[in-house]
Design a protein around this motif. Structure first.
Motif: not given
Length: 117
Positions: A19-23, A31-36
């Motif tokens: 339902e989100g971006y990742y399973c 989790r630490g990916d770049r903020a929007n």
């Protein structure tokens, strides 16, 4: 009320639906990916300042150095701000560029974080 359809996990090669971006399996990895853009400061206040700056500086700085007249569409930070709010809003650190020049600059000069010892 109907729910949104599930979509594939954005982790490369993962076929699971989520339902989100990742399973659940890959969510912790990202989790630490770049903020929007909004969280990095590119909000309505920035869009107004950007528009005002492009009206005052309508031509691409790099193209102008090559004696070409190209309309600027991007306000670039000369020195990458990397989250520094003072540097982000410092207009002397801004330059107007066309998309092509901005993409080239970002991929060659701004791509890697500089470490100073």
């Amino acid at each position: 009320m109907p729910r949104k359809p599930m979509k594939p996990c954005k982790h490369p090669g993962c076929p699971k639906l989520t339902e989100g971006y990742y399973c659940e399996e890959h969510e912790a990895l990202h989790r630490g990916d770049r903020a929007n853009a909004g969280r990095r400061g590119y909000n309505s206040k920035w869009r107004i300042a950007r528009s005002r700056y492009l009206k005052a500086h309508p031509l691409c700085v790099r193209c102008k150095e090559e004696n070409k007249l190209t309309k600027a569409t991007v306000v670039d930070h000369i020195k990458p701000h990397r989250g520094d709010r003072v540097l982000f809003w410092n207009e002397s650190n801004w330059q107007s560029l066309c998309k092509r020049c901005h993409d080239i600059k970002t991929m060659t000069e701004d791509r890697y974080k500089e470490y100073k010892y």
